[in-house]
Design a protein around this motif. Structure first.
Motif, mmCIF file in Angstrom:
data_model
loop_
_atom_site.group_PDB
_atom_site.id
_atom_site.type_symbol
_atom_site.label_atom_id
_atom_site.label_comp_id
_atom_site.label_asym_id
_atom_site.label_seq_id
_atom_site.Cartn_x
_atom_site.Cartn_y
_atom_site.Cartn_z
ATOM 1 N N VAL A 1 -41.638 32.134 26.027
ATOM 2 C CA VAL A 1 -42.334 32.939 27.041
ATOM 3 C C VAL A 1 -41.690 32.659 28.395
ATOM 4 N N ASP A 2 -41.222 33.711 29.052
ATOM 5 C CA ASP A 2 -40.593 33.585 30.367
ATOM 6 C C ASP A 2 -41.614 33.095 31.383
ATOM 7 N N PHE A 3 -41.248 32.052 32.146
ATOM 8 C CA PHE A 3 -42.168 31.412 33.091
ATOM 9 C C PHE A 3 -42.631 32.376 34.177
ATOM 10 N N ILE A 4 -41.761 33.261 34.647
ATOM 11 C CA ILE A 4 -42.112 34.165 35.752
ATOM 12 C C ILE A 4 -42.858 35.402 35.256
ATOM 13 N N SER A 5 -42.283 36.103 34.288
ATOM 14 C CA SER A 5 -42.843 37.403 33.877
ATOM 15 C C SER A 5 -43.908 37.290 32.788
ATOM 16 N N GLY A 6 -43.903 36.189 32.044
ATOM 17 C CA GLY A 6 -44.819 36.051 30.910
ATOM 18 C C GLY A 6 -44.376 36.818 29.682
ATOM 19 N N LYS A 7 -43.171 37.419 29.727
ATOM 20 C CA LYS A 7 -42.668 38.204 28.600
ATOM 21 C C LYS A 7 -41.995 37.297 27.577
ATOM 22 N N LEU A 8 -42.033 37.739 26.308
ATOM 23 C CA LEU A 8 -41.293 37.034 25.268
ATOM 24 C C LEU A 8 -39.806 37.355 25.419
ATOM 25 N N ILE A 9 -38.979 36.316 25.420
ATOM 26 C CA ILE A 9 -37.544 36.495 25.590
ATOM 27 C C ILE A 9 -36.798 35.666 24.557
ATOM 28 N N GLN A 10 -35.523 35.983 24.355
ATOM 29 C CA GLN A 10 -34.705 35.221 23.419
ATOM 30 C C GLN A 10 -34.360 33.854 24.016
ATOM 31 N N SER A 11 -34.523 32.809 23.220
ATOM 32 C CA SER A 11 -34.347 31.446 23.736
ATOM 33 C C SER A 11 -32.892 31.013 23.628
ATOM 34 N N PRO A 21 -35.902 26.298 33.593
ATOM 35 C CA PRO A 21 -36.130 25.130 34.452
ATOM 36 C C PRO A 21 -36.053 25.442 35.943
ATOM 37 N N PHE A 22 -35.058 26.281 36.345
ATOM 38 C CA PHE A 22 -34.931 26.524 37.784
ATOM 39 C C PHE A 22 -36.029 27.458 38.285
ATOM 40 N N SER A 23 -36.535 28.341 37.444
ATOM 41 C CA SER A 23 -37.688 29.159 37.835
ATOM 42 C C SER A 23 -38.873 28.274 38.185
ATOM 43 N N LYS A 24 -39.100 27.236 37.384
ATOM 44 C CA LYS A 24 -40.209 26.314 37.655
ATOM 45 C C LYS A 24 -39.962 25.521 38.938
ATOM 46 N N LEU A 26 -38.296 26.541 41.584
ATOM 47 C CA LEU A 26 -38.549 27.446 42.709
ATOM 48 C C LEU A 26 -40.038 27.570 43.010
ATOM 49 N N VAL A 27 -40.845 27.684 41.969
ATOM 50 C CA VAL A 27 -42.283 27.902 42.145
ATOM 51 C C VAL A 27 -43.015 26.595 42.431
ATOM 52 N N GLU A 28 -42.789 25.578 41.601
ATOM 53 C CA GLU A 28 -43.582 24.348 41.682
ATOM 54 C C GLU A 28 -43.120 23.408 42.791
ATOM 55 N N ASP A 29 -41.809 23.350 43.058
ATOM 56 C CA ASP A 29 -41.307 22.431 44.077
ATOM 57 C C ASP A 29 -41.132 23.104 45.439
ATOM 58 N N ILE A 151 -44.193 16.722 46.440
ATOM 59 C CA ILE A 151 -44.585 15.837 45.333
ATOM 60 C C ILE A 151 -44.221 16.560 44.046
ATOM 61 N N THR A 152 -43.228 16.057 43.330
ATOM 62 C CA THR A 152 -42.698 16.771 42.176
ATOM 63 C C THR A 152 -43.149 16.135 40.863
ATOM 64 N N HIS A 153 -43.021 16.908 39.789
ATOM 65 C CA HIS A 153 -43.403 16.433 38.452
ATOM 66 C C HIS A 153 -42.190 16.132 37.586
ATOM 67 N N ASN A 154 -41.000 16.394 38.093
ATOM 68 C CA ASN A 154 -39.800 16.173 37.283
ATOM 69 C C ASN A 154 -38.590 15.985 38.194
ATOM 70 N N LEU A 155 -37.976 14.824 38.106
ATOM 71 C CA LEU A 155 -36.773 14.550 38.883
ATOM 72 C C LEU A 155 -35.546 14.375 37.998
ATOM 73 N N LYS A 156 -35.703 14.602 36.696
ATOM 74 C CA LYS A 156 -34.586 14.375 35.775
ATOM 75 C C LYS A 156 -33.380 15.232 36.137
ATOM 76 N N ALA A 157 -33.611 16.508 36.404
ATOM 77 C CA ALA A 157 -32.495 17.408 36.719
ATOM 78 C C ALA A 157 -31.814 16.986 38.021
ATOM 79 N N VAL A 158 -32.612 16.524 38.999
ATOM 80 C CA VAL A 158 -32.050 16.110 40.287
ATOM 81 C C VAL A 158 -31.158 14.888 40.107
#
Length: 268
Positions: A1-11, A21-24, A26-29, A151-158
């Motif tokens: 499920v796409d984080f922004i649109s909520g549509k089913l997409i190919q993984s 990950p980058f969509s999250k 942009l929104v969460e951080d 205040i972030t929930h994930n710094l692994k990518a950084v």
């Protein structure tokens, strides 16, 4: 499920390791509203000057309002699968042919922020040390106070991005124990800055868009001297930050938006 649109997409790998990950992030951080963003179906921009309809699909398109039309396009994000290195040249071309002011390249382990600058001679590009948060302009980068840290929930990518950059760009610091030693010392500087800088003052752990790397590095090393004096039971006078100035500035740019004192210990 796409984080922004909520549509089913190919993984696909690009979706799992890049776009989602980058969509999250942009929104969460960075606070960008979902209704300002298009992911799927993809927004399309011009691929060449003669392409009036727009045929290039943008992985993530960020607009300055919920009215998501071409003239309101602010940010183009090009996402790749993990460790893929191509696409920056194409991103610059699509920036040149659109109204977007910022381009982002992201491949799960690394990221690049680019500002488009339009002059009388044409279009130029400048690397940004960080990404403006929602509601900020490019001129606000590096104007951190304690109040506007994330205040972030994930710094692994950084941290993965930082490790990859240092290993590939900082001479004599490719071995992981050297990278870890420098990162620990920089984290000490960041935490010290968050704890002891007054609430209404600019934090010292920052990289502004018009600062040269040597200016940023000098300020960070000065704070590190205070850290060594304050925590002489942990650090000694021989402890140093041995990264080159450009690498120090790059790391500061990647970490400056985040609070390390308020983010949970599990995340750190």
């Amino acid at each position: 499920v796409d984080f922004i649109s909520g549509k089913l997409i190919q993984s696909s790998p690009e979706e799992i390791e890049g776009t989602q990950p980058f969509s999250k992030i942009l929104v969460e951080d960075y606070g960008y509203p979902k209704d300002h963003i298009i992911t799927r179906p993809q927004f399309r921009t011009r691929k060449s000057p003669s392409d009036e309809r727009g045929t290039y699909p943008v992985d993530i398109a960020v607009f300055n309002s919920a009215n998501k039309i071409s003239s309101n396009l602010e940010i183009i994000v090009e996402c790749k699968r993990k460790d893929e290195k191509g696409g920056v040249k194409e991103l610059k071309k699509y920036l040149e042919l659109s109204s977007a002011k910022i381009g982002i390249w992201f491949n799960s382990t690394n990221s690049l922020f680019i500002q488009k600058i339009v002059t009388e001679e044409g279009v130029d590009f400048k690397e940004l040390p960080a990404l403006p948060k929602f509601g900020q302009g490019i001129e606000d980068i590096g104007k951190q106070t304690k109040a506007n840290l994330i205040i972030t929930h994930n710094l692994k990518a950084v941290f993965s991005s930082i490790r990859s950059y240092i290993a590939g760009n900082s001479a004599g610091t490719q071995r992981d124990e050297r990278i870890a030693s420098n990162m620990i010392n920089l984290i000490f500087v960041k935490i010290y800055d968050e704890r002891f800088t007054k609430s209404n003052e600019l934090l010292k752990f920052r990289a502004s868009i018009n600062e040269e790397p040597e200016v940023i590095a000098k300020r960070i090393k000065q704070v590190f001297e205070n850290v060594k004096e304050k925590y002489n039971d942990v650090l000694t006078s021989e402890d140093v930050i041995s990264l080159d100035d450009k690498s120090i500035a790059w790391v500061v740019g990647k970490l400056q938006d985040y609070s390390l004192t308020k983010t949970s210990r599990d995340v750190i």
